[in-house]
Design an enzyme around this catalytic site. Structure first.
Site, PDB file in Angstrom:
ATOM      1  N   ASN A   1       1.582   3.019  -2.532  1.00  0.00           N
ATOM      2  CA  ASN A   1       0.898   3.955  -3.434  1.00  0.00           C
ATOM      3  C   ASN A   1      -0.371   4.525  -2.802  1.00  0.00           C
ATOM      4  O   ASN A   1      -0.691   5.702  -2.986  1.00  0.00           O
ATOM      5  CB  ASN A   1       0.581   3.276  -4.776  1.00  0.00           C
TER       6      ASN A   1
ATOM      7  N   LEU B   1      -7.390  -9.383 -12.027  1.00  0.00           N
ATOM      8  CA  LEU B   1      -7.948  -8.842 -13.264  1.00  0.00           C
ATOM      9  C   LEU B   1      -9.381  -8.367 -12.996  1.00  0.00           C
ATOM     10  O   LEU B   1     -10.155  -9.065 -12.344  1.00  0.00           O
ATOM     11  CB  LEU B   1      -7.949  -9.946 -14.329  1.00  0.00           C
TER      12      LEU B   1
ATOM     13  N   HIS C   1       1.129   0.575 -13.355  1.00  0.00           N
ATOM     14  CA  HIS C   1       1.880  -0.652 -13.646  1.00  0.00           C
ATOM     15  C   HIS C   1       3.370  -0.315 -13.697  1.00  0.00           C
ATOM     16  O   HIS C   1       3.765   0.660 -14.345  1.00  0.00           O
ATOM     17  CB  HIS C   1       1.413  -1.233 -14.988  1.00  0.00           C
TER      18      HIS C   1
ATOM     19  N   GLY D   1       0.784  -1.236   0.000  1.00  0.00           N
ATOM     20  CA  GLY D   1       0.000   0.000   0.000  1.00  0.00           C
ATOM     21  C   GLY D   1       0.811   1.278   0.000  1.00  0.00           C
ATOM     22  O   GLY D   1       0.302   2.330   0.402  1.00  0.00           O
TER      23      GLY D   1
END
Ligand code: GRF
Length: 194
Positions: A14, A92, A109, A12
């Site tokens: 980010n 996904l 990403h 976490g």
């Protein structure tokens, strides 16, 4: 103030960077929910300290992906979330979530897409011996890391760097790039990201 939700599965960092930018007033948003598919992930501790409401779930406790995504969508709607930002969410996104938040789900990403999609992008780049890698922020579509690119930043991989060094350099970029992209997106400015 735009209401946003964050999705994460891991440490976490980010999430922390985005929350700090929200707190500082640079990102014009309110984080209304953190969704996490791993109930023991460290990001949940961070969220608690940051005062962010959380929904942690175990995918295996649902009968299908459609079932847990239906639950997520109803929680997002109840919280009033307008956008979803994936920040290390290792799953996904399926049609149920995509259809509910079409063009409103964004991912970060750790490579220069379309190079090195999927898992362990940093390891893939390191093994390939590339001299430049980086970070991509993109809209999410049905594919694996394939949606329209919003912004990218590169990281030079010098000889002698270890995989961990590359990861550290990439994450440092992520922690400024992602809040910056979110700020510009919410301000209605898609092209000019800097
Ligand atoms: C980041 O490198 C992000 O690009 C990738 O997963 C990692 C999450 O790291 N999708 P953290 O949990 O935010 O520290």
């Amino acid at each position: 103030m735009t209401k946003i939700a964050l999705f994460a599965s891991g440490s976490g960092s980010n999430v922390q960077a985005i929350a700090e930018a929200v707190e500082a007033g640079t990102v014009p948003a309110e984080i209304v929910l953190l969704v996490c598919d791993k109930p023991d992930a460290y990001v949940l501790e961070r969220a608690e300290k940051l005062g962010i409401p959380t929904f942690a779930f175990k995918p295996k406790e649902y009968e299908s992906k459609e079932a847990f995504e239906t639950d997520i969508v109803s929680r997002l709607r109840a919280a009033g979330a307008e956008y979803v930002f994936l920040a290390g969410y290792m799953r996904l996104i399926g049609p149920t979530l995509l259809n509910a938040y079409r063009n409103r789900i964004v991912n970060i990403h750790p490579s220069l897409l379309p190079a090195f999609p999927g898992k362990d992008a940093i390891g893939q780049a390191f093994e390939a011996g590339v001299k430049i890698s980086g970070v991509t922020v993109h809209f999410v579509d049905e594919g694996m890391d394939t949606g329209p690119i919003i912004d990218q930043e590169c990281v030079r991989i010098h000889s002698g760097m270890t995989r961990d060094d590359v990861q550290t350099a990439i994450q440092k970029i992520e922690h400024t790039l992602y809040p910056n992209v979110i700020k510009n997106l919410l301000n209605g400015n898609r092209e000019e990201q800097n």
